[in-house]
Motif scaffolding. Sequence first.
Motif, PDB file in Angstrom:
ATOM      1  N   HIS A 234     -50.108 -72.530 -72.233  1.00  0.00           N
ATOM      2  CA  HIS A 234     -50.178 -71.080 -72.379  1.00  0.00           C
ATOM      3  C   HIS A 234     -48.815 -70.442 -72.066  1.00  0.00           C
ATOM      4  O   HIS A 234     -48.360 -69.543 -72.782  1.00  0.00           O
ATOM      5  CB  HIS A 234     -51.249 -70.519 -71.444  1.00  0.00           C
ATOM      6  CG  HIS A 234     -51.183 -69.041 -71.250  1.00  0.00           C
ATOM      7  ND1 HIS A 234     -51.624 -68.144 -72.207  1.00  0.00           N
ATOM      8  CD2 HIS A 234     -50.705 -68.285 -70.218  1.00  0.00           C
ATOM      9  CE1 HIS A 234     -51.423 -66.911 -71.776  1.00  0.00           C
ATOM     10  NE2 HIS A 234     -50.870 -66.971 -70.577  1.00  0.00           N
ATOM     11  N   LYS A 238     -46.449 -68.350 -74.673  1.00  0.00           N
ATOM     12  CA  LYS A 238     -46.002 -67.006 -74.293  1.00  0.00           C
ATOM     13  C   LYS A 238     -44.482 -66.889 -74.443  1.00  0.00           C
ATOM     14  O   LYS A 238     -43.968 -65.882 -74.947  1.00  0.00           O
ATOM     15  CB  LYS A 238     -46.421 -66.723 -72.848  1.00  0.00           C
ATOM     16  CG  LYS A 238     -46.157 -65.305 -72.380  1.00  0.00           C
ATOM     17  CD  LYS A 238     -46.665 -65.111 -70.958  1.00  0.00           C
ATOM     18  CE  LYS A 238     -46.363 -63.710 -70.460  1.00  0.00           C
ATOM     19  NZ  LYS A 238     -46.817 -63.517 -69.043  1.00  0.00           N
ATOM     20  N   LYS A 241     -43.490 -66.771 -78.160  1.00  0.00           N
ATOM     21  CA  LYS A 241     -43.643 -65.443 -78.768  1.00  0.00           C
ATOM     22  C   LYS A 241     -42.386 -64.599 -78.561  1.00  0.00           C
ATOM     23  O   LYS A 241     -41.929 -63.909 -79.477  1.00  0.00           O
ATOM     24  CB  LYS A 241     -44.853 -64.727 -78.160  1.00  0.00           C
ATOM     25  CG  LYS A 241     -46.197 -65.258 -78.597  1.00  0.00           C
ATOM     26  CD  LYS A 241     -47.308 -64.479 -77.916  1.00  0.00           C
ATOM     27  CE  LYS A 241     -48.681 -64.956 -78.309  1.00  0.00           C
ATOM     28  NZ  LYS A 241     -49.750 -64.200 -77.609  1.00  0.00           N
ATOM     29  N   LYS A 270     -51.170 -71.912 -83.131  1.00  0.00           N
ATOM     30  CA  LYS A 270     -52.290 -71.350 -83.893  1.00  0.00           C
ATOM     31  C   LYS A 270     -53.581 -71.404 -83.090  1.00  0.00           C
ATOM     32  O   LYS A 270     -54.412 -70.483 -83.160  1.00  0.00           O
ATOM     33  CB  LYS A 270     -52.458 -72.105 -85.215  1.00  0.00           C
ATOM     34  CG  LYS A 270     -53.484 -71.452 -86.139  1.00  0.00           C
ATOM     35  CD  LYS A 270     -53.501 -72.110 -87.514  1.00  0.00           C
ATOM     36  CE  LYS A 270     -54.511 -71.388 -88.410  1.00  0.00           C
ATOM     37  NZ  LYS A 270     -54.565 -72.001 -89.759  1.00  0.00           N
ATOM     38  N   GLN A 272     -53.931 -71.032 -79.957  1.00  0.00           N
ATOM     39  CA  GLN A 272     -53.935 -69.995 -78.922  1.00  0.00           C
ATOM     40  C   GLN A 272     -53.896 -68.581 -79.494  1.00  0.00           C
ATOM     41  O   GLN A 272     -54.461 -67.656 -78.904  1.00  0.00           O
ATOM     42  CB  GLN A 272     -52.751 -70.205 -77.977  1.00  0.00           C
ATOM     43  CG  GLN A 272     -52.891 -69.470 -76.653  1.00  0.00           C
ATOM     44  CD  GLN A 272     -51.816 -69.883 -75.659  1.00  0.00           C
ATOM     45  OE1 GLN A 272     -51.058 -69.060 -75.178  1.00  0.00           O
ATOM     46  NE2 GLN A 272     -51.745 -71.169 -75.359  1.00  0.00           N
ATOM     47  N   THR A 273     -53.254 -68.391 -80.630  1.00  0.00           N
ATOM     48  CA  THR A 273     -53.051 -67.032 -81.156  1.00  0.00           C
ATOM     49  C   THR A 273     -53.835 -66.737 -82.434  1.00  0.00           C
ATOM     50  O   THR A 273     -53.989 -65.577 -82.817  1.00  0.00           O
ATOM     51  CB  THR A 273     -51.556 -66.788 -81.459  1.00  0.00           C
ATOM     52  OG1 THR A 273     -51.157 -67.643 -82.542  1.00  0.00           O
ATOM     53  CG2 THR A 273     -50.697 -67.059 -80.238  1.00  0.00           C
ATOM     54  N   TYR A 280     -46.962 -65.245 -87.380  1.00  0.00           N
ATOM     55  CA  TYR A 280     -46.764 -64.344 -86.243  1.00  0.00           C
ATOM     56  C   TYR A 280     -45.410 -63.642 -86.356  1.00  0.00           C
ATOM     57  O   TYR A 280     -45.313 -62.436 -86.126  1.00  0.00           O
ATOM     58  CB  TYR A 280     -46.838 -65.135 -84.934  1.00  0.00           C
ATOM     59  CG  TYR A 280     -46.627 -64.302 -83.695  1.00  0.00           C
ATOM     60  CD1 TYR A 280     -47.686 -63.606 -83.105  1.00  0.00           C
ATOM     61  CD2 TYR A 280     -45.364 -64.196 -83.099  1.00  0.00           C
ATOM     62  CE1 TYR A 280     -47.497 -62.845 -81.961  1.00  0.00           C
ATOM     63  CE2 TYR A 280     -45.152 -63.431 -81.980  1.00  0.00           C
ATOM     64  CZ  TYR A 280     -46.234 -62.748 -81.407  1.00  0.00           C
ATOM     65  OH  TYR A 280     -46.034 -61.985 -80.279  1.00  0.00           O
TER      66      TYR A 280
END
Length: 286
Positions: A234, A238, A241, A270, A272-273, A280
Amino acid sequence: MKRYFNHQVNKAIVIQNLITIESLDATKDFTYPEETHTFYEFVYVDSGSIHCHLEEKDIELVQGDFLLIPPHNRHFYYNTENFSAALFIVCFRCSSEILSILEQKIALSKELKLLLADIVQESKNAFQFPFNRKLKPLNNPLYASQQLVENNIEKLLIHLVRNETNQNESIKFVMDSIEKEHNLIDDILTLLNNHLYSRITLEYISQQTYYSKAYLNNIFNRHMGTSIMQYYNHLKIKEAKKMLRNEQSPSSIALQLGFESATYFTKAFKKQTGLTPSAYKKQILK
């Protein structure tokens, strides 16, 4: 040349948010509506006396008494006396488990009354007075007054916990156990954040902390609601991103963040988001 080393301060009690600060004059036949909420509340009786109905208990609070009400506990206040009671009520969020040892009324010492008076004064320096259910910051507050309100509440709670542990050895054992677990979580989080741009394994974390992999995952899951490696993933996504927002390519990010391959990075991103890194990035650029 003299060497210097960083030391991460262990913060035992941290106020995450202030919710409300109320200053009430409870006259005869005063009743405060019954409520329950997801945060802590404490009441201090500055003068007079008041009753607090907490779950199935009726507690009489007199001048100088302090009562901490845990989250999810039904409660209300009422006054049956012929004279008024002055109350100071603060609601706040805090995840420190050790506060559970303060769940009874406490007569504050002279020193702690002075500390509480500092909380009241700094509250007036930070927010519009008289206080109401919603805090309204002053247009020109004294410098760092909000921070001092939080710091002084933390200081008050720390001293109350110290007083309780000094009087009860079994409480001290519980506190030491909780503190040990929190320190271990902090150590794990530090290791994960320090290895965002590389790879780290559960085996390595086990070697660094001197605990078994199963014990580490058990403690981490209980406190954080997920496994260590899932949380690590995670953190990497983060960070990815942020890098995509800076227009770095997915393949470059996968390499920098230590993913096995660009394909594995895309799959993890993919999952996770709900989007591929490229999708994205396009969405952000729009």
